[in-house]
Scaffold this active site. Sequence first.
Site, PDB file in Angstrom:
ATOM      1  N   ASN A   1      -7.167  -2.769  14.565  1.00 39.37           N
ATOM      2  CA  ASN A   1      -8.346  -3.240  14.364  1.00 39.37           C
ATOM      3  C   ASN A   1      -8.937  -4.169  12.996  1.00 39.37           C
ATOM      4  O   ASN A   1      -9.366  -4.677  12.118  1.00 39.37           O
ATOM      5  CB  ASN A   1      -8.905  -1.591  13.188  1.00 39.37           C
ATOM      6  CG  ASN A   1      -8.150  -1.225  11.874  1.00 39.37           C
ATOM      7  OD1 ASN A   1      -7.010  -2.137  11.614  1.00 39.37           O
ATOM      8  ND2 ASN A   1      -8.803   0.143  11.709  1.00 39.37           N
TER       9      ASN A   1
ATOM     10  N   ASP B   1       0.789  -0.810  -0.113  1.00 31.51           N
ATOM     11  CA  ASP B   1      -0.074  -0.106   0.051  1.00 31.51           C
ATOM     12  C   ASP B   1       0.582   1.692  -0.134  1.00 31.51           C
ATOM     13  O   ASP B   1       1.876   1.309   0.295  1.00 31.51           O
ATOM     14  CB  ASP B   1      -1.180   0.181   1.161  1.00 31.51           C
ATOM     15  CG  ASP B   1      -0.419  -0.786   2.694  1.00 31.51           C
ATOM     16  OD1 ASP B   1       1.397  -0.568   2.618  1.00 31.51           O
ATOM     17  OD2 ASP B   1      -0.255  -0.876   3.006  1.00 31.51           O
TER      18      ASP B   1
ATOM     19  N   GLU C   1      -9.046  -1.307   5.580  1.00 31.92           N
ATOM     20  CA  GLU C   1      -9.833  -1.848   6.570  1.00 31.92           C
ATOM     21  C   GLU C   1     -11.278  -2.493   7.190  1.00 31.92           C
ATOM     22  O   GLU C   1     -11.472  -3.248   6.116  1.00 31.92           O
ATOM     23  CB  GLU C   1     -10.038   0.442   6.706  1.00 31.92           C
ATOM     24  CG  GLU C   1      -9.059   1.181   6.582  1.00 31.92           C
ATOM     25  CD  GLU C   1      -8.022   0.785   7.822  1.00 31.92           C
ATOM     26  OE1 GLU C   1      -8.225  -0.016   8.656  1.00 31.92           O
ATOM     27  OE2 GLU C   1      -7.020   2.115   7.692  1.00 31.92           O
TER      28      GLU C   1
ATOM     29  N   HIS D   1      -6.739  -4.784  10.446  1.00 36.05           N
ATOM     30  CA  HIS D   1      -6.715  -4.851   9.302  1.00 36.05           C
ATOM     31  C   HIS D   1      -5.525  -5.194   8.353  1.00 36.05           C
ATOM     32  O   HIS D   1      -4.438  -5.295   9.416  1.00 36.05           O
ATOM     33  CB  HIS D   1      -6.565  -3.003   8.410  1.00 36.05           C
ATOM     34  CG  HIS D   1      -5.597  -2.141   8.914  1.00 36.05           C
ATOM     35  ND1 HIS D   1      -5.688  -0.877   9.017  1.00 36.05           N
ATOM     36  CD2 HIS D   1      -4.205  -2.449   8.976  1.00 36.05           C
ATOM     37  CE1 HIS D   1      -3.949   0.106   9.280  1.00 36.05           C
ATOM     38  NE2 HIS D   1      -3.462  -1.314   9.539  1.00 36.05           N
TER      39      HIS D   1
HETATM   40  P1  PGA Z   1       2.395  -1.743  12.686  1.00 39.47           P
HETATM   41  O1  PGA Z   1       1.515  -1.584  11.647  1.00 39.47           O
HETATM   42  O2  PGA Z   1       3.514  -2.702  12.258  1.00 39.47           O
HETATM   43  O3  PGA Z   1       3.241  -0.610  12.535  1.00 39.47           O
HETATM   44  O4  PGA Z   1       2.133  -1.572  13.779  1.00 39.47           O
HETATM   45  C1  PGA Z   1       1.122  -2.404  11.248  1.00 39.47           C
HETATM   46  C2  PGA Z   1      -0.220  -2.031  10.341  1.00 39.47           C
HETATM   47  O5  PGA Z   1      -1.081  -1.061  10.706  1.00 39.47           O
HETATM   48  O6  PGA Z   1      -0.509  -2.708   9.303  1.00 39.47           O
END
Ligand code: PGA
Length: 263
Positions: free
Chosen positions: A136, A67, A143, A138
């Site tokens: 959450n 992304d 999302e 995702h």
């Molecule tokens: P993080 O993010 O590794 O910084 O916890 C993970 C994500 O949002 O996919």
Amino acid sequence: MQVVILKDTDAVAEYGAQLFIKQLAKKTDAVLGLATGSTPVALYQKLIAANKRGEVSFKDSCSFNLDEYLGLAGDHPQSYRYFMQQQLFDHIDIDAAQTFVPAGDTDNPIAACQDYEDMIREKGGIDIQLLGIGTNGHIGFNEPSSGLMSRTRVKTLAPATISDNARFFSADEEQPHLSITMGIGTILDSRQSVLLATGAAKASAIAATVEGPLTAACPASALQMHPNSVVVIDEEAASKLENTEFYKHVERENQKLKAKLGL
Ligand code: PGA
């Protein structure tokens, strides 16, 4: 779904790095799916070290990132292109022209999403896809409520994601609210998926992913349908799972079987 519970962040990164190293040993021109966020950083450091020691080469491989923020050019310090250059690409022998990240500064995001899908297909599909997970649930920027068969598209970030990522932006910087992300269907098409998570903040999302129902309310639960999916977590991220003893037993049996088969 294979669930591997390890003692700490370093062990999680090492396990994940070895999967990438093994993939590249089997197929030097592997198509790698990569991720940003804080979780993959330790894995990337291990890949850089292994590359410098000559234990793995990326020179024939190519990569696709999950992304990118829509509205940020690749030279913006908060863009995911910039992150990948800093954290991995600038330190390994991968051909820069073969590293793909969705174009955050495109004038035509709809066409850019289709181009990204086409490019993945032209390269033969993703052999191994690295994933982090949001608090959450995702994966990529898919999302909660994302279609479980979705493809690369523009997505609006959830408030939880914006607040989780606010720490990377200074007060005077405008934080993007839109992204281009591979879809859940795009991720499910990868031949292997490797989701890493560490820390207690991820425990609820991991429990929902592994033991909850298949639901768009937790996009990572779609990995229950993936034909070759491994979830690599530390004890803290595993702390809300119910069947931890079973997962540990399965992993011991897997290791025994692999040793016996010389894998
Ligand atoms: P993080 O993010 O590794 O910084 O916890 C993970 C994500 O949002 O996919």
